[in-house]
Design a protein around this motif. Structure first.
Motif, short mmCIF file in Angstrom:
data_model
loop_
_atom_site.label_atom_id
_atom_site.label_comp_id
_atom_site.label_asym_id
_atom_site.label_seq_id
_atom_site.Cartn_x
_atom_site.Cartn_y
_atom_site.Cartn_z
N VAL A 228 40.14 -20.93 99.39
CA VAL A 228 38.90 -21.73 99.48
C VAL A 228 38.14 -21.37 100.75
N VAL A 229 38.84 -21.22 101.87
CA VAL A 229 38.18 -20.84 103.13
C VAL A 229 37.45 -19.51 102.95
N GLU A 230 38.10 -18.55 102.32
CA GLU A 230 37.48 -17.23 102.13
C GLU A 230 36.27 -17.33 101.21
N ALA A 231 36.37 -18.16 100.17
CA ALA A 231 35.24 -18.32 99.25
C ALA A 231 34.03 -18.92 99.98
N GLU A 236 28.63 -18.37 102.62
CA GLU A 236 27.79 -18.52 103.81
C GLU A 236 27.17 -17.18 104.23
N GLN A 237 27.91 -16.11 104.03
CA GLN A 237 27.42 -14.80 104.45
C GLN A 237 26.41 -14.21 103.47
N ASP A 238 26.49 -14.60 102.21
CA ASP A 238 25.61 -14.03 101.18
C ASP A 238 25.01 -15.16 100.37
N ALA A 239 23.80 -15.55 100.69
CA ALA A 239 23.15 -16.69 100.01
C ALA A 239 22.94 -16.41 98.53
N ALA A 240 22.84 -15.14 98.15
CA ALA A 240 22.61 -14.81 96.73
C ALA A 240 23.80 -15.21 95.86
N LEU A 241 24.97 -15.31 96.47
CA LEU A 241 26.16 -15.69 95.70
C LEU A 241 26.04 -17.10 95.13
N ARG A 242 25.28 -17.95 95.80
CA ARG A 242 25.16 -19.32 95.27
C ARG A 242 24.40 -19.31 93.95
N ALA A 243 23.49 -18.38 93.77
CA ALA A 243 22.77 -18.28 92.49
C ALA A 243 23.61 -17.56 91.45
#
Length: 485
Positions: A228-231, A236-243
């Motif tokens: 979970v920490v790594e996820a 946080e490092q790649d905002a595109a991942l949230r989409a």
């Protein structure tokens, strides 16, 4: 509802028991499914058992059981003792043990994560794990070694779910003996033992196996917390991942972070654990049963070999399209799950006064569903105890009726049907297709040379299966088919 006009559980037929203890000592946990199935043959589709002071209802009629499963989560909940066992071990409870509104919130999150489109996107990762299993078995074949079938298949399923769901290549297939799979292996059998224990001794003192379980739980908790920490760090490092999350864990974290989701990291961790446990035991045991049944039925094995070696001869070139063409392999999986369901029964409890058939079921009553009854009985299935995968083919001379198919419920039924069924079936097809494309099976052995004995340990597994393989070579055009000389 006029409960007094209905039959009462106490008046139903059932096995005679002892005063105060009822049928407690007639239940043998390692073969409890066989005991209850035998009682169903004797006492019919609705009967009672008594465990201590608890009078319980048993159902073997698939339509009645399907109605019970459809009445979840409002009318019936999971066995509370199983949930209590998880909590006492210090393990978070995910969607498997959640109830009510909590279940609805988690179910939406998990279902979105397991959508077929997401699973298809992770297909290359599944191929990578499948080829590692092939490499492990190639080494065993070349050395003439005996393969511990279930242990290897459990490594395969843990690697598959971890890589696909959590973005982690834990690679138990190429690691030594100290792998997370060996810690996971302790959890569900312990839950099962404690569910059926007469006394909760572990609350007062611990045996060596309980202390070993505590150590395994600590390893599991710390490993999942790190996932979970790594996820979160990746998000946080790649905002595109949230989409567009890169794996199922990231999708769950995004869903949990939505306003008013009612979910947090505790629920995410619980569902990570659920995926690891459910994805390991159920799929690996079904695969082991399929290998065993095919080896004991040479004509079905030969037909499946021909299908695989014609349509998917090279595991390194497997595609989703090729897997979808393996219709006889689909039929073999369905027939295996009919004869050897890893969940041959289910236990729920009534959350309110209700009715099952013509029987009044008071709130709090435990209700057992015998899932393997009509699915192995005439006239639903001709030659019902025989392994005949062809019966599941649409163009079979005596194709199964819809009612017959519904009597087999390997993934459950109703709102709580297993969300990972698409992934589980794909893993089964990849492993079996790789096995038959790459190897000839020389032997599948049991400890006593008899058909594999069934043992319940939360899931129903075959006892002590081992396998010996002979490797097949690729010809110059990349097709499998030249035997090693």
């Amino acid at each position: 509802m006029n409960m007094t006009a209905l039959r009462q559980i106490k008046d139903l037929p059932g096995p005679p028991g002892l005063w105060l203890l009822g049928n407690t000592f007639q239940i043998r946990p390692s073969r409890v499914h066989l005991d209850v199935e035998q009682w169903a043959k004797t006492y019919g589709p609705l009967f009672r058992i008594q465990l201590g002071r608890s009078r319980q209802l048993v159902i073997s009629d698939p339509e009645l059981m399907a109605a019970v499963m459809r009445d979840r989560p409002d009318g019936f909940g999971r066995n509370p003792q199983s949930r209590r066992s998880f909590v006492e071990m210090g393990l978070p409870v995910g969607v498997f043990g959640a109830e009510g509104d909590d279940w609805l919130r988690q179910r939406r999150m998990v279902m979105a994560s397991f959508a077929p489109g997401h699973v298809r996107a992770y297909f290359p990762s599944l191929i990578k794990v499948t080829l590692r299993l092939r490499s492990r078995w190639q080494q065993a074949a070349r050395a003439g070694s005996v393969i511990n079938l279930q242990a290897d298949l459990m490594r395969f399923t843990v690697d598959a779910i971890a890589g696909l769901a959590f973005g982690r290549d834990i690679n138990t297939l190429e690691s030594g003996e100290d792998v997370i799979q060996q810690h996971l292996d302790k959890v569900l059998p312990a839950v099962f033992r404690r569910t059926f224990a007469l006394l909760p001794y572990w609350r007062y003192f611990k045996l060596p196996r309980d202390r070993a379980l505590d150590r395994s739980v600590q390893v599991i908790r710390s490993t999942i917390a790190q996932f979970v920490v790594e996820a979160r760090a990746r998000l946080e490092q790649d905002a595109a991942l949230r989409a567009q999350p890169g794996n199922l864990l990231e999708a769950m974290v995004v869903a949990a972070d939505l306003p008013d989701s009612g979910l947090g990291d505790q629920q995410v961790v619980g569902n990570v654990l659920t995926m690891l446990l459910a994805g390991e035991d159920t799929t690996a045991n079904t695969l082991a049963w399929m290998v065993h049944l095919l080896q004991r039925n040479p004509s079905a094995l030969a037909r499946l070999q021909q299908e695989v070696r014609t349509l998917a001869p090279d595991p390194s070139q497997f595609t989703l399209g090729a897997m979808e063409q393996l219709v006889f392999l689909d039929a073999c999986a369905s027939e295996t799950m009919r004869l050897k369901p890893v969940a041959p029964f289910i236990v729920v409890h009534a959350l309110r006064d209700t009715v099952v058939g013509d029987v009044a079921v008071p709130e709090g009553t435990m209700v057992w569903g015998v899932l393997r009854h009509d699915s192995v009985a005439e006239p639903n299935f001709a030659d019902a105890l025989a392994f005949k995968p062809e019966r599941w083919l649409a163009d079979a001379p005596h194709a199964l009726t819809s009612a017959a198919k519904r009597s087999a419920m390997p993934f459950g039924s109703g709102p709580r049907m297993c969300p990972g069924r698409y992934l589980a079936l794909l893993e089964m097809k990849l492993a079996m297709a790789m096995l038959l494309a790459s190897f000839d099976i020389e032997a599948v052995d049991t400890p006593d040379a008899e058909p594999a004995r069934e043992r319940m340990a939360f899931t129903m597994n075959p006892v002590g299966l081992t396998m010996r393989l002979r490797e097949r070579e690729t010809s110059t055009n990349g097709l499998f088919g030249v035997d090693r000389i």
